[in-house]
Design an enzyme around this catalytic site. Structure first.
Site: not given
Length: 365
Positions: A6-7, A9-10, A13, A101, A125, A198
Site C-alpha cells: 500500500a503506497m 506516496g510518502g 510506504s 480508515c 509503512g 486528510c
C-alpha cells in the site's frame, strides 16, 4: 510471498515496499484513491491521498521495478470514514478518522481485495512490529517511540494481523528511513509527513462541519446548569477545548473554563474548571482484541487515549459485552468517541471506542 504494498506516496510506504523487494518477495504497488475531487493537491504537509501523492507512489514503484495500480476506494472511504466522522460529531462524540480508515479501508476493504487476488500479505509503512512467540501473532510498539503508530493500529484483529507486514517496525528512527530513501534515489526522501485530517486539508474542521451539518445557536452552561454564554453550533466543540468559548459570564474564581460535555440533543455545551476534566472511568461496547483475547475478565494494563498521549496504568474489566478501564490516576479530558487502546508492556491487547465517561470530580466539588 506475494505482497501488496500500500503506497501512500510518502517516504515510509516507499521504503517499506523497497525492503519487501529486497527480501525477495513478489511485490505489487497500489495507491488508494480516496477522493474524486480531481483537482485536489497537497498543501504543504497537510492532507494525503492526493493526485501529487499518487504520482509520487507511481514514481517510486517505477524505480523499484514493480507493477503499480490505483484502486478507487472513494465511495467506501466516504461511507465508512467521512460519513462516520460527521455522524459522530452530530451525536456529540469526538471521532478519530485515522482509526476508522485503518479499520474500514486499509485493513478491511484493501485486505479483503488483496486476499481475493491471491496475495499473502499487505505491506504498509506503519511503525509497529509483529511478534510470534508461539502463542499467536501479537502487535507491539515500534522501536522508535517517537514514530510509534501502534495506537492507530489497535483496531486490527487477529485475522487481519496474519496478513499484515510492517518492514519499518524495527527501524530505530525516521532519519534512517529518509537516509535510506535518499540512497535509493527515491524522490520522496525529503517529502514532509502528512498531518491533520486528510479530507480537511486546510485544517478548518469547524468550518468543514458547519457546511455539512449546519449551525444552530445554543446555550453554554456551567456544571450547575446556569447559562454562561451562547454558541453557534455544538458540533464545533470538543471536550477539553479552552479557546473560542466566548463566555459572557466569568467564573467566580476567575480561572479559565474548559468544555466538559457536548449535548447534541439539547444543542448545549457544558463548561467548567480544568480539574473537572479528570476522568475516573471510561467504558465502551465497541471493542476488539489485537490477537488473542485476554485470559481473564479483569486484568492490569496501560491505557492510551490519544495517538501521542502517555499511557496510563489502569484496571480493565471485560464482561457483559462492555470493556471498562479504571485508571490509577484519572485520565485528562476523555470524550465519548475517542479510542482507548490497551497495552501490556509494548503489546497492544485491544481497543474500544469510549461510550461513557465518569468524572473524578463531583458537580458540587
Amino acid at each position: 510471498m506475494r505482497v501488496l504494498a500500500a503506497m501512500s506516496g510518502g517516504v515510509d510506504s516507499a521504503v517499506a515496499a523497497a525492503r519487501a523487494v529486497d527480501e525477495g518477495h513478489d511485490v505489487v504497488g497500489v495507491h488508494l484513491a480516496l477522493s474524486r475531487a480531481g483537482g485536489t493537491l497537497r498543501a504543504g504537509s497537510r492532507g494525503c491521498c492526493t493526485i501529487e501523492d499518487a504520482m509520487d507512489a507511481r514514481r517510486a514503484s517505477d524505480l523499484l521495478g514493480i507493477p503499480f495500480y490505483v484502486w478507487d476506494f472513494s465511495e467506501r472511504f466516504r461511507d465508512d470514514v467521512i460519513e462516520d466522522f460527521i455522524s459522530e460529531y452530530q451525536a456529540g462524540r469526538t471521532p478519530n478518522p485515522c482509526m476508522r480508515c485503518n479499520e474500514k479501508i486499509k485493513f478491511a476493504a484493501l485486505l479483503e481485495r488483496a486476499i481475493e487476488l491471491g496475495f499473502d500479505a499487505v505491506c504498509t509503512g506503519h511503525y509497529a512490529t509483529l511478534v510470534d512467540e508461539g502463542n499467536g501473532l501479537e502487535l507491539h510498539r515500534a522501536s522508535d517511540a517517537a514514530k510509534d503508530q501502534s495506537y492507530v493500529l489497535g483496531v486490527l484483529t487477529e485475522e487481519q494481523l496474519r496478513y499484515t507486514y510492517f518492514p519499518l517496525g524495527s527501524t530505530p528512527s525516521k532519519a534512517i528511513v529518509r537516509a535510506e530513501a535518499q540512497a535509493r534515489g527515491l524522490t520522496v526522501a525529503n517529502k514532509p509527513d502528512s498531518h491533520d485530517i486528510c479530507f480537511i486539508p486546510d485544517g478548518d474542521t469547524r468550518g468543514w462541519l458547519g457546511e455539512r451539518v449546519g449551525a444552530e445557536t445554543g446555550e453554554v452552561l456551567d456544571r450547575n446548569g446556569d447559562v454562561v454564554g451562547s454558541h453557534e453550533g455544538a458540533h464545533a466543540f470538543t471536550v477539553g477545548q479552552r479557546r473560542g468559548l466566548k463566555l459572557g459570564v466569568p467564573a467566580s474564581d476567575g480561572k479559565p473554563r474548559f468544555v466538559l460535555e457536548v449535548r447534541p440533543v439539547s444543542n448545549t455545551v457544558v463548561v467548567g474548571p480544568k480539574e473537572a476534566l479528570a476522568t475516573a472511568e471510561i467504558s465502551g461496547v465497541r471493542f476488539s482484541w489485537a490477537g488473542r483475547a485476554p485470559l481473564e475478565t479483569e486484568f492490569r494494563c496501560h491505557v492510551q487515549i490519544r495517538a501521542h498521549s502517555e499511557p496510563v496504568p489502569a484496571l480493565a474489566t471485560w464482561q457483559n459485552g462492555t470493556v471498562t478501564a479504571t485508571p490509577d490516576v484519572p485520565f485528562d479530558g476523555v470524550a465519548p468517541g475517542q479510542t482507548a487502546v490497551l497495552y501490556d508492556g509494548t503489546r497492544v491487547v485491544g481497543q474500544f471506542t469510549v461510550d461513557k465517561t465518569v468524572s473524578a470530580v463531583p458537580v458540587n466539588a
